[in-house]
Design a protein around this motif. Structure first.
Motif, PDB file in Angstrom:
ATOM      1  N   GLN A   8      10.648  -0.790  10.940  1.00  6.53           N
ATOM      2  CA  GLN A   8      10.490  -1.490   9.650  1.00  6.53           C
ATOM      3  C   GLN A   8       9.014  -1.592   9.278  1.00  6.53           C
ATOM      4  OE1 GLN A   8      13.254  -3.851   8.279  1.00  6.53           O
ATOM      5  NE2 GLN A   8      12.097  -4.056   6.393  1.00  6.53           N
ATOM      6  N   ILE A   9       8.177  -1.968  10.236  1.00  9.98           N
ATOM      7  CA  ILE A   9       6.741  -2.054   9.973  1.00  9.98           C
ATOM      8  C   ILE A   9       6.191  -0.677   9.642  1.00  9.98           C
ATOM      9  CG2 ILE A   9       4.486  -2.506  11.039  1.00  9.98           C
ATOM     10  CD1 ILE A   9       5.835  -4.849  12.525  1.00  9.98           C
ATOM     11  N   GLU A  10       6.571   0.323  10.409  1.00  5.39           N
ATOM     12  CA  GLU A  10       6.104   1.682  10.145  1.00  5.39           C
ATOM     13  C   GLU A  10       6.474   2.118   8.727  1.00  5.39           C
ATOM     14  OE1 GLU A  10       4.114   3.610  12.030  1.00  5.39           O
ATOM     15  OE2 GLU A  10       3.992   1.912  13.406  1.00  5.39           O
ATOM     16  N   ASN A  11       7.699   1.834   8.308  1.00 11.11           N
ATOM     17  CA  ASN A  11       8.161   2.219   6.978  1.00 11.11           C
ATOM     18  C   ASN A  11       7.446   1.439   5.879  1.00 11.11           C
ATOM     19  OD1 ASN A  11       9.989   3.694   5.185  1.00 11.11           O
ATOM     20  ND2 ASN A  11      10.980   1.727   4.868  1.00 11.11           N
ATOM     21  N   ASN A  12       7.306   0.123   6.076  1.00 13.52           N
ATOM     22  CA  ASN A  12       6.733  -0.725   5.038  1.00 13.52           C
ATOM     23  C   ASN A  12       5.243  -0.497   4.820  1.00 13.52           C
ATOM     24  OD1 ASN A  12       9.270  -1.811   4.739  1.00 13.52           O
ATOM     25  ND2 ASN A  12       8.754  -3.793   5.608  1.00 13.52           N
ATOM     26  N   PHE A  13       4.559   0.018   5.829  1.00 14.35           N
ATOM     27  CA  PHE A  13       3.122   0.209   5.730  1.00 14.35           C
ATOM     28  C   PHE A  13       2.739   1.686   5.777  1.00 14.35           C
ATOM     29  CE2 PHE A  13       3.708  -4.140   7.002  1.00 14.35           C
ATOM     30  CZ  PHE A  13       2.817  -4.816   6.190  1.00 14.35           C
ATOM     31  N   HIS A  16       4.688   6.639   0.773  1.00 15.17           N
ATOM     32  CA  HIS A  16       5.960   7.298   0.483  1.00 15.17           C
ATOM     33  C   HIS A  16       5.774   8.196  -0.729  1.00 15.17           C
ATOM     34  CE1 HIS A  16       8.028   4.640   3.308  1.00 15.17           C
ATOM     35  NE2 HIS A  16       7.290   3.679   2.803  1.00 15.17           N
ATOM     36  N   ALA A  17       5.593   9.479  -0.464  1.00  8.81           N
ATOM     37  CA  ALA A  17       5.455  10.425  -1.574  1.00  8.81           C
ATOM     38  C   ALA A  17       6.752  10.440  -2.370  1.00  8.81           C
ATOM     39  CB  ALA A  17       5.147  11.821  -1.032  1.00  8.81           C
ATOM     40  N   PRO A  18       6.654  10.517  -3.692  1.00  6.22           N
ATOM     41  CA  PRO A  18       7.876  10.518  -4.505  1.00  6.22           C
ATOM     42  C   PRO A  18       8.777  11.704  -4.172  1.00  6.22           C
ATOM     43  CG  PRO A  18       5.939  10.193  -5.885  1.00  6.22           C
ATOM     44  CD  PRO A  18       5.447  10.548  -4.513  1.00  6.22           C
ATOM     45  N   LYS A  19      10.049  11.394  -4.059  1.00  8.50           N
ATOM     46  CA  LYS A  19      11.055  12.426  -3.834  1.00  8.50           C
ATOM     47  C   LYS A  19      11.701  12.756  -5.172  1.00  8.50           C
ATOM     48  CE  LYS A  19      12.108  10.869   0.846  1.00  8.50           C
ATOM     49  NZ  LYS A  19      11.741   9.492   1.056  1.00  8.50           N
ATOM     50  N   GLU A  20      12.462  13.821  -5.188  1.00  6.08           N
ATOM     51  CA  GLU A  20      13.120  14.251  -6.417  1.00  6.08           C
ATOM     52  C   GLU A  20      13.948  13.109  -7.009  1.00  6.08           C
ATOM     53  OE1 GLU A  20      16.394  17.531  -7.929  1.00  6.08           O
ATOM     54  OE2 GLU A  20      15.297  17.905  -6.069  1.00  6.08           O
ATOM     55  N   SER A  67      11.692  -0.625  -3.290  1.00  5.26           N
ATOM     56  CA  SER A  67      13.036  -0.341  -2.778  1.00  5.26           C
ATOM     57  C   SER A  67      13.374   1.137  -2.941  1.00  5.26           C
ATOM     58  CB  SER A  67      14.067  -1.197  -3.511  1.00  5.26           C
ATOM     59  OG  SER A  67      15.365  -0.811  -3.167  1.00  5.26           O
ATOM     60  N   VAL A  68      13.057   1.682  -4.109  1.00  2.00           N
ATOM     61  CA  VAL A  68      13.312   3.110  -4.355  1.00  2.00           C
ATOM     62  C   VAL A  68      12.469   3.960  -3.403  1.00  2.00           C
ATOM     63  CG1 VAL A  68      13.076   4.982  -6.054  1.00  2.00           C
ATOM     64  CG2 VAL A  68      13.981   2.744  -6.764  1.00  2.00           C
ATOM     65  N   ALA A  69      11.207   3.603  -3.242  1.00  4.89           N
ATOM     66  CA  ALA A  69      10.294   4.414  -2.425  1.00  4.89           C
ATOM     67  C   ALA A  69      10.646   4.366  -0.943  1.00  4.89           C
ATOM     68  CB  ALA A  69       8.852   3.927  -2.615  1.00  4.89           C
TER      69      ALA A  69
END
Length: 71
Positions: A8-13, A16-20, A67-69
């Motif tokens: 969770q920490i790894e993801n939150n910090f 996140h490059a935009p995906k299609e 949330s989307v990212a």
């Protein structure tokens, strides 16, 4: 001090490059929030409460886009 990896920490910090399809979602969220921002600006007396409403709306957009990212 060594830390065990927490996903969770790894993801939150992490970046996140935009995906299609994500940029369109971000734009939709911002567009709808902008409509509400104008409604608040037009209908609410200029006040601390109206300012807080605008701040919370900005926060809502931020978290919705996060949330989307992130997911």
């Amino acid at each position: 001090m060594a830390h065990m990896a927490n996903p969770q920490i790894e993801n939150n910090f992490s970046y996140h490059a935009p995906k299609e399809g994500q940029p369109e979602k971000y734009e939709t969220i911002r567009s709808k929030a902008k409509e509400l921002a104008y409604l608040i600006d037009q209908e609410c007396p200029k006040s601390r409460e109206a300012s807080v409403a605008m701040t919370k709306l900005e926060e809502a957009v931020f978290w919705a886009n996060a949330s989307v990212a992130r997911n």
